[in-house]
Scaffold this motif. Structure first.
Motif, PDB file in Angstrom:
ATOM      1  N   GLY A 119       1.080  -1.193  -0.015  1.00 59.44           N
ATOM      2  CA  GLY A 119       0.285   0.141  -0.132  1.00 59.44           C
ATOM      3  C   GLY A 119       0.986   0.858  -0.195  1.00 59.44           C
ATOM      4  O   GLY A 119       0.402   2.331  -0.128  1.00 59.44           O
ATOM      5  N   GLU A 120       1.825   1.130  -0.612  1.00 56.47           N
ATOM      6  CA  GLU A 120       3.061   2.055  -0.298  1.00 56.47           C
ATOM      7  C   GLU A 120       3.533   2.291  -1.064  1.00 56.47           C
ATOM      8  O   GLU A 120       3.232   1.558  -2.620  1.00 56.47           O
ATOM      9  N   ALA A 121       4.613   3.046  -1.682  1.00 61.78           N
ATOM     10  CA  ALA A 121       4.962   3.845  -2.945  1.00 61.78           C
ATOM     11  C   ALA A 121       6.225   2.593  -3.169  1.00 61.78           C
ATOM     12  O   ALA A 121       6.311   2.734  -4.183  1.00 61.78           O
ATOM     13  N   GLY A 122       6.903   2.428  -1.924  1.00 58.55           N
ATOM     14  CA  GLY A 122       7.721   1.178  -2.234  1.00 58.55           C
ATOM     15  C   GLY A 122       6.941  -0.030  -2.999  1.00 58.55           C
ATOM     16  O   GLY A 122       7.993  -0.767  -3.595  1.00 58.55           O
ATOM     17  N   MET A 123       5.958  -0.018  -2.868  1.00 54.91           N
ATOM     18  CA  MET A 123       6.081  -1.128  -3.748  1.00 54.91           C
ATOM     19  C   MET A 123       5.212  -0.928  -5.201  1.00 54.91           C
ATOM     20  O   MET A 123       5.828  -2.527  -5.448  1.00 54.91           O
ATOM     21  N   GLU A 124       6.117  -0.677  -5.335  1.00 58.20           N
ATOM     22  CA  GLU A 124       6.068   0.179  -7.423  1.00 58.20           C
ATOM     23  C   GLU A 124       7.765  -0.322  -7.404  1.00 58.20           C
ATOM     24  O   GLU A 124       7.584  -0.782  -8.518  1.00 58.20           O
ATOM     25  N   LEU A 125       8.401  -0.286  -6.428  1.00 60.27           N
ATOM     26  CA  LEU A 125       9.559  -1.223  -7.158  1.00 60.27           C
ATOM     27  C   LEU A 125       9.384  -2.416  -6.641  1.00 60.27           C
ATOM     28  O   LEU A 125      10.574  -2.913  -7.365  1.00 60.27           O
ATOM     29  N   SER A 126       8.850  -3.174  -6.157  1.00 60.17           N
ATOM     30  CA  SER A 126       9.062  -4.468  -5.659  1.00 60.17           C
ATOM     31  C   SER A 126       9.259  -5.435  -6.779  1.00 60.17           C
ATOM     32  O   SER A 126      10.083  -6.373  -6.528  1.00 60.17           O
ATOM     33  N   LEU A 127       8.344  -5.385  -7.921  1.00 63.43           N
ATOM     34  CA  LEU A 127       8.297  -6.951  -8.908  1.00 63.43           C
ATOM     35  C   LEU A 127      10.121  -6.241  -9.706  1.00 63.43           C
ATOM     36  O   LEU A 127      10.275  -6.829 -10.043  1.00 63.43           O
ATOM     37  N   PHE A 128      10.082  -5.220  -9.860  1.00 62.37           N
ATOM     38  CA  PHE A 128      11.412  -4.881 -10.391  1.00 62.37           C
ATOM     39  C   PHE A 128      12.363  -4.943  -9.712  1.00 62.37           C
ATOM     40  O   PHE A 128      13.789  -5.408 -10.750  1.00 62.37           O
ATOM     41  N   SER A 129      12.032  -5.700  -8.464  1.00 59.37           N
ATOM     42  CA  SER A 129      13.359  -5.730  -7.286  1.00 59.37           C
ATOM     43  C   SER A 129      14.000  -6.799  -7.864  1.00 59.37           C
ATOM     44  O   SER A 129      14.598  -7.167  -7.753  1.00 59.37           O
ATOM     45  N   HIS A 576       8.198   9.437  -9.252  1.00 54.92           N
ATOM     46  CA  HIS A 576      10.010  10.078  -8.098  1.00 54.92           C
ATOM     47  C   HIS A 576       9.504   9.672  -7.066  1.00 54.92           C
ATOM     48  O   HIS A 576       7.921   9.670  -6.698  1.00 54.92           O
ATOM     49  N   GLY A 577      10.391  10.008  -5.721  1.00 60.20           N
ATOM     50  CA  GLY A 577       9.898   9.345  -4.989  1.00 60.20           C
ATOM     51  C   GLY A 577      10.081   8.354  -4.882  1.00 60.20           C
ATOM     52  O   GLY A 577       9.912   7.566  -5.704  1.00 60.20           O
ATOM     53  N   THR A 578      10.910   7.639  -3.328  1.00 60.98           N
ATOM     54  CA  THR A 578      11.008   6.077  -2.642  1.00 60.98           C
ATOM     55  C   THR A 578      12.085   5.674  -3.958  1.00 60.98           C
ATOM     56  O   THR A 578      11.324   4.277  -4.456  1.00 60.98           O
ATOM     57  N   GLY A 579      13.007   5.886  -4.469  1.00 55.69           N
ATOM     58  CA  GLY A 579      13.552   5.839  -5.690  1.00 55.69           C
ATOM     59  C   GLY A 579      12.942   5.188  -6.802  1.00 55.69           C
ATOM     60  O   GLY A 579      13.470   4.487  -7.915  1.00 55.69           O
ATOM     61  N   ARG A 580      11.573   5.595  -6.933  1.00 53.74           N
ATOM     62  CA  ARG A 580      11.330   5.942  -8.097  1.00 53.74           C
ATOM     63  C   ARG A 580      11.919   6.181  -9.520  1.00 53.74           C
ATOM     64  O   ARG A 580      11.386   5.511 -10.595  1.00 53.74           O
ATOM     65  N   ASP A 581      11.683   7.497  -9.589  1.00 55.05           N
ATOM     66  CA  ASP A 581      12.266   7.734 -10.371  1.00 55.05           C
ATOM     67  C   ASP A 581      13.856   6.893 -10.730  1.00 55.05           C
ATOM     68  O   ASP A 581      14.590   7.226 -12.118  1.00 55.05           O
ATOM     69  N   LEU A 582      14.871   5.716 -10.145  1.00 57.58           N
ATOM     70  CA  LEU A 582      16.179   5.508 -11.202  1.00 57.58           C
ATOM     71  C   LEU A 582      15.000   4.353 -11.646  1.00 57.58           C
ATOM     72  O   LEU A 582      15.810   3.300 -12.322  1.00 57.58           O
ATOM     73  N   PHE A 583      13.941   4.162 -11.625  1.00 54.05           N
ATOM     74  CA  PHE A 583      13.532   2.801 -12.416  1.00 54.05           C
ATOM     75  C   PHE A 583      12.455   3.037 -13.538  1.00 54.05           C
ATOM     76  O   PHE A 583      11.789   2.586 -14.212  1.00 54.05           O
ATOM     77  N   SER A 584      12.674   4.287 -14.268  1.00 50.45           N
ATOM     78  CA  SER A 584      11.705   5.046 -15.547  1.00 50.45           C
ATOM     79  C   SER A 584      12.041   3.757 -16.346  1.00 50.45           C
ATOM     80  O   SER A 584      11.665   3.349 -17.247  1.00 50.45           O
TER      81      SER A 584
END
Length: 602
Positions: A119-129, A576-584
């Motif tokens: 439920g947080e922004a960091g979850m948007e990096l989960s699959l990419f991790s 952007h935010g919580t590392g999301r800009d690094l995953f564009s």
């Protein structure tokens, strides 16, 4: 027992479909094998750099007569499942020395917890991790100084990422060493009830925190049967764990003995050992079919419908959702572990666990019996269980029967006759649904939709009391290209409340649900996703959908939808935010959910 015809047919069509890519992959691995132990080819300066800090191991490394084991670790002490790995490198190094070999930590990989980011922004990096983990392993093993590797990982994206990378170095043996589940705490069912009470305001945050802390209370994997424990099951079905090792609790003598034996086994399987067995020979088409059968027989996580496809691709094997669905149709659901029941994985293990399950499926002709594994040729090794006799580790015959038929049943008397994973087809494209925990009366729903572009908007509508009738909640622009395909598990309590009020309710999304998803029907991974102009982008509030999980369809009953323009969404907040800009770059390059949601090509 003769192999079931569907097992044979699905395997053969995977082999045929994969022939060009699989043969090319194996040719690369055979070429790498032919060059012999890698570090012998390094220049003297290169070897000196690699051995400079190894102390008394330097002589053995320089002689290149014994194997050097690379340790790839996902250790961090924020994840309870990975905290036990802190002790593993010393255990592994000493085990290697005991048989004349050496071991070095090759590198670490990131490991995030979906339970923290839900439920947080960091979850948007989960699959990419997952793909980041695979690339991190590539860096770790690129020094080309190892004869075999052990992989320390447990949780959701970590094991799939490690498997993808292990196949990139498929000429090396690979042994996966688990940490095991935490001991049982507050039951998962009681925890879920407190979450629902919090969602309706019946209890405060202090009661919620107390319940969560009583459930998640110590080192080890969360005890429900989500993605992490599904991963552990798969590693046994696919032959990369030692038999019976998946669900042994951390920091116990048996757990340590299995870790030590796993290190020794990896060196034994190397080209300098006695039984050279590279991972490319273990992870063939049959192993993946066995894994899919295990997924269905245990009611495992829907996340593996994505991960197994990506894992297979790394070895040149092409799977699709129809393979999963066809295997589900003939695989009995033999286990009831939360969220598919009240038991946790410790109860499952005590009832006979994977050893009983694998043995019974072999007897029913539902598994390939002759696959290569790190324990030797033949899946029968995995019907045994480990035991310590003094300081000696040995394997003995498993339970041979279920010790609790409320948790574990034979294939001849299952909880249901199918595995409960279904591919859905229809006007919206392709999607999947897990029905092993969904009551039969909830597997068919025909209702108007409410359309949302993020999960926070769903929560706001719930709090405002807007859901008063039967409803299919559509959450779109949650696909891999839109925002990394986050899990939407934080919607589960409120959807469960609506269902508990007697409403017909379902979720339809191009995102994911948690490995702990269960009682509410959810058509997930809808492809094409909304950002790609999929039909889900043309839905409007009030359109009527029919979700039929029994027959495998998801249909639009409202006419004229094809003539509409696809909706668009402002996704700038995801950038952007919580590392999301690094995953564009990942969002631009990722493939669809039904092809593994990966940035790697076949």
């Amino acid at each position: 027992m003769r192999l079931h015809k569907t097992i044979s047919d699905v395997t053969n069509r995977i082999i045929t479909r994969s022939a060009p890519t699989r043969s090319a992959y194996l040719a690369r691995m055979r070429d790498a094998e032919s060059k012999g132990p890698a570090r012998a080819h390094l220049c003297c300066s290169g070897q000196a750099h690699a051995y400079a800090a190894t102390g008394n191991d330097k002589g053995a490394l320089t002689e290149c007569k014994s194997g050097n084991l690379g340790i790839v670790t996902a250790y961090n002490d924020m994840l309870s499942a990975h905290q036990p790995f802190e002790r593993y490198p010393d255990l592994i190094r000493n085990a290697a020395r005991d048989i004349g070999g050496t071991a070095q930590v090759a590198g670490g990989v990131p490991a995030m917890c979906d339970g923290v980011t839900q439920g947080e922004a960091g979850m948007e990096l989960s699959l990419f991790s997952r793909d980041v983990i695979a690339m991190s392993v590539g860096v770790a093993l690129s020094h080309n100084t190892f004869d075999a590797a052990v992989f320390l990982g447990v949780c959701d994206k970590i094991v799939p990422g490690l498997v993808i990378a292990a196949q990139s170095f498929g000429h090396l043996p690979a042994v996966f060493l688990p940490a095991g589940p935490m001991t049982s705490g507050l039951s998962n069912d009681e925890k879920a009830k407190v979450r629902q009470k919090f969602a309706t305001g019946e209890v405060g945050r202090d009661a919620l925190m107390a319940a969560e802390s009583a459930a998640y209370h110590g080192p080890g994997t969360c005890t429900f049967y989500g993605t992490a424990n599904t991963n552990q099951m798969l590693m046994e079905f696919m032959g990369l764990h030692l038999p019976g090792s998946s669900f042994v609790s951390p920091n116990t003598p048996l757990r340590d003995a299995l870790t030590i034996e796993g290190a020794k086994r990896a060196l034994n399987l190397s080209a300098l050992g006695e039984n050279y067995t590279p991972v490319c020979d273990i992870l063939d088409e049959r192993a993946f079919v066995n894994g899919i059968v295990g997924l269905n027989a245990t009611g495992g996580s829907t996340n593996l419908l994505i991960h197994l496809i990506a894992m297979a691709q790394a070895g040149g094997i092409i799977l699709d959702w129809q393979d999963f669905s066809d295997l589900s149709d003939i695989t009995p659901l033999m286990a009831r572990v939360y969220p598919n029941g009240l038991a946790d994985v410790n109860h499952f293990h005590a009832a006979g666990g994977l050893g009983y399950l694998i043995g019974d499926l072999l007897n029913a002709g539902l598994l390939h019996p002759d696959t290569k594994t790190i324990a030797g040729v033949g899946l029968h090794h995995y019907t045994q269980e480990p035991q310590l006799s003094g300081d000696t580790l040995k394997w003995i015959g498993g339970a041979g029967q279920s010790l609790n038929d409320a948790i574990l049943r034979p294939a001849s008397n299952p909880f249901q006759t199918t595995g409960g994973l279904k591919r859905l087809t229809g006007a919206l494209g392709n999607s999947v649904i897990k029905i092993s925990a969904v009551a039969r009366e909830h597997q068919y729903i025909e209702a108007p939709v409410r359309v949302f572009h993020d999960q926070d908007a769903v929560k706001d509508a719930f709090k405002a009391g807007e859901f008063t009738g039967d409803v299919i909640v559509v959450v779109r622009f949650q696909g891999p290209k839109a925002n990394g395909m986050p899990e939407l598990h934080s919607l589960t309590p409120m959807l469960g409340i609506l269902q508990g009020r007697g409403l017909k309710v379902a979720l339809v999304t191009d995102g994911r649900m948690s490995g702990a998803s269960g009682r509410v029907p959810a058509a997930i991974h809808v492809s094409p996703e909304a950002l790609d102009g999929g039909m889900i982008a043309k839905l409007e509030d009030g359109d009527v959908l029919r979700l039929d999980a029994v027959n495998g369809t998801l249909d639009v009953l409202t006419g004229g939808i094809n003539d509409r323009l696809a909706a668009s969404a402002d996704l700038s907040a995801n950038e952007h935010g919580t590392g999301r800009d690094l995953f564009s770059v990942f969002r631009r390059a990722v493939s669809s959910a039904e092809t593994g949601a990966t940035v790697f090509g076949v």
